[in-house]
Design an enzyme around this catalytic site. Sequence first.
Site, PDB file in Angstrom:
ATOM      1  CB  CYS A  45     -11.665 -26.896   6.812  1.00 40.06           C
ATOM      2  SG  CYS A  45     -10.231 -25.847   6.526  1.00 40.06           S
ATOM      3  CB  CYS A  68      -9.688 -28.679   9.754  1.00 38.08           C
ATOM      4  SG  CYS A  68     -10.439 -27.149  10.368  1.00 38.08           S
ATOM      5  CB  CYS A 123      -6.651 -25.645   6.936  1.00 41.34           C
ATOM      6  SG  CYS A 123      -7.256 -25.756   8.637  1.00 41.34           S
ATOM      7  CG  ASP A 129      -0.274   0.013   2.512  1.00 41.72           C
ATOM      8  OD1 ASP A 129       0.958   0.204   2.543  1.00 41.72           O
ATOM      9  OD2 ASP A 129      -0.947  -0.146   3.538  1.00 41.72           O
ATOM     10  CG  ASP A 160      -5.948  -5.352   1.705  1.00 43.82           C
ATOM     11  OD1 ASP A 160      -6.633  -4.522   1.075  1.00 43.82           O
ATOM     12  OD2 ASP A 160      -5.495  -5.122   2.846  1.00 43.82           O
ATOM     13  CG  HIS A 189      -9.712 -22.783  10.125  1.00 45.62           C
ATOM     14  ND1 HIS A 189     -10.198 -23.875   9.439  1.00 45.62           N
ATOM     15  CD2 HIS A 189     -10.780 -21.979  10.374  1.00 45.62           C
ATOM     16  CE1 HIS A 189     -11.507 -23.748   9.291  1.00 45.62           C
ATOM     17  NE2 HIS A 189     -11.880 -22.614   9.851  1.00 45.62           N
TER      18      HIS A 189
END
Lengths: 373, 373
Positions: A301, A306, A303, A86, A263, A332
């Site tokens: 999920c 999980c 990930c 940014d 974002d 996660h």
Amino acid sequence: MLAVDRAGARRGRMATGHGVVETPAFMPVGTQATVKTLLPEEVRATGAQIILANTYHLMLRPGLETLVAAGGLHRFMRWDAPILTDSGGFQIFSLAGNMRVREKGVTFRSHIDGGHRELTPELAVELQLGWGSDIVMALDHLIGLPADPMAVRDATDRTHRWLARCIDAFADHGGEEQAALFGICQGGIDPERRRDSAAAIASAAVAGCAIGGLSVGEPKVVMAEMLEIVAEILPANKPRYLMGVGSPEDLWMGVARGVDLFDCVLPTRLARNGALFTPTGRISIKQRRFADVHEPLDPECDCDACTQFSAAYLHHLFRSGEILGLRLASVHNLRFLANQIEAIRQAIEQNAFVSAHANFLSRYRPIGNALIP
Amino acid sequence: MLAVDRAGARRGRMATGHGVVETPAFMPVGTQATVKTLLPEEVRATGAQIILANTYHLMLRPGLETLVAAGGLHRFMRWDAPILTDSGGFQIFSLAGNMRVREKGVTFRSHIDGGHRELTPELAVELQLGWGSDIVMALDHLIGLPADPMAVRDATDRTHRWLARCIDAFADHGGEEQAALFGICQGGIDPERRRDSAAAIASAAVAGCAIGGLSVGEPKVVMAEMLEIVAEILPANKPRYLMGVGSPEDLWMGVARGVDLFDCVLPTRLARNGALFTPTGRISIKQRRFADVHEPLDPECDCDACTQFSAAYLHHLFRSGEILGLRLASVHNLRFLANQIEAIRQAIEQNAFVSAHANFLSRYRPIGNALIP
């Protein structure tokens, strides 16, 4: 653009000096040259293709000189995919002290050591090019809302003048050889000003158009209205980036209005507070009810949190104040958003965005603000 | 024992229900069912073969019931290698409130919720067997030093009586089918008491002998003397575990006196404070001098922190308060100790421990306490 769903949702591809980004995309935030708690390879494994870093933080610490000596930001933090930085404006307005805007630029005091600093449109571009950003954001003039209409007009007009200076500085430094410059549409929540600002950015020599000054406390229905206004004006062939937005429901809502990039610190910040996304809404893993759930928090999920650990273990880590909990929750939440984005991209490709969106809305119960389809 | 160096350093192998441990070995501490900041696979990748977890913490949170429902401690925290749990005694003496020792056991108040709790030799064994520890420690009676000689004798004698009760409880629960029981030698820093206690543990029906009550503030030369006393008495064919010791120099010093196992929070706690081991001694990564060192902190180290990131980046993470810094520093310090242990094992196998030890001492400058070869 690869595809535009009949609903207006866009599926695209954005080339950068560090590889291609499939859009829509969500960018995890690596404020201080690290996505909090995670290694670069872990961020990548969540499905992130591009991250955002904050110019305000990096200019103060470690500073341009150190980043150049390190061989650039990518090398310093070991992230070899695209980076968007940014302009520094947002943090100056929210974090720094003694902020004062003049036509030349912004003066402020560092929140770290109180030192007097200045940021101009030219310096914002030089810093971002200096440490090797792939996408450079123009410096904009933000104001807090609600604000006097004249103040909004003044800030919006200054944003456009600063953009012209950023474009010149970008050209003077041969920016196009390494990066892309994005302009930022401001205008508060006044439809007239938003329209003017979108038109100014649309006609500027920039590679992409950001939509700033939203998701700062206004009702979601107002944000949706502003997005609809700018969507009609911004050029169809350039990426559209909605700044600071990152809840699951807002990703769907934004894509429905033609947004390509997002974002937000939300997923990682929520994670560190123990707030985790699930297909039916956000939960607090600290709640007693998870103490003996010896199954994954979200069985859908994929990930690491999980697939490897139980909700009971996550609960225990948070109750015990263990850092591993912050890590697993961050993984996660980022993976959850990446999975949303993947579902969104697939739906657009199949011209089925509306039904996919309806499917999401039928299960996910957001907290607080009303749900805008 | 596989080998004993002419200097007395021992190289062995210890079988457990979750695999073999090559000794000498250092056990990272996973106080609350997590080695702070790290995933199990990361701990393993540092070279750790076995970890320690704290019974005091686990009994209070998440508690035996939850751990049993989770399928045991290994499964709960996803560590499939051996786990040694302490008896809970040390933390009751250092963390809990209203501690009171009676012959039956210890009563105390939980540091978490203030609730009244009790720990007896029998319960210490039941808890550890209940959640599936591979090595179960007997409950001992610790006292702070300096202490009245009579108080030391009283606590040491009680430790021996409690050990007998632990041995009975272990047998009653069929402990041998899943775990090994270690006794703990106490006796403060009184050579006479140490000798008595070592003899008591040596003659007990235990699988291993721990040396407790050292490294609690006494001069290092005194700790070395106590180790030499017990080394002559403890049975040669059982592992010897020096509790709470984990600086690089103390590992070498302990192995030189016949110690096989060590544990300590030191490497991970130091890491979280930015204190990192290097071949020439401990450094603080927060120091200004690392701000522009764009090379690994320790070029000899093969850990992820040193092979992937620069000292300047580590410095930046610590200066910025970023959790990734705590992680990388923890990985480095654990790997540094594991590399010391690997060098120690190799030296013993080659009957070259003395020269390897001298080589270490010629480079490593410890902080504070004098260096005891």
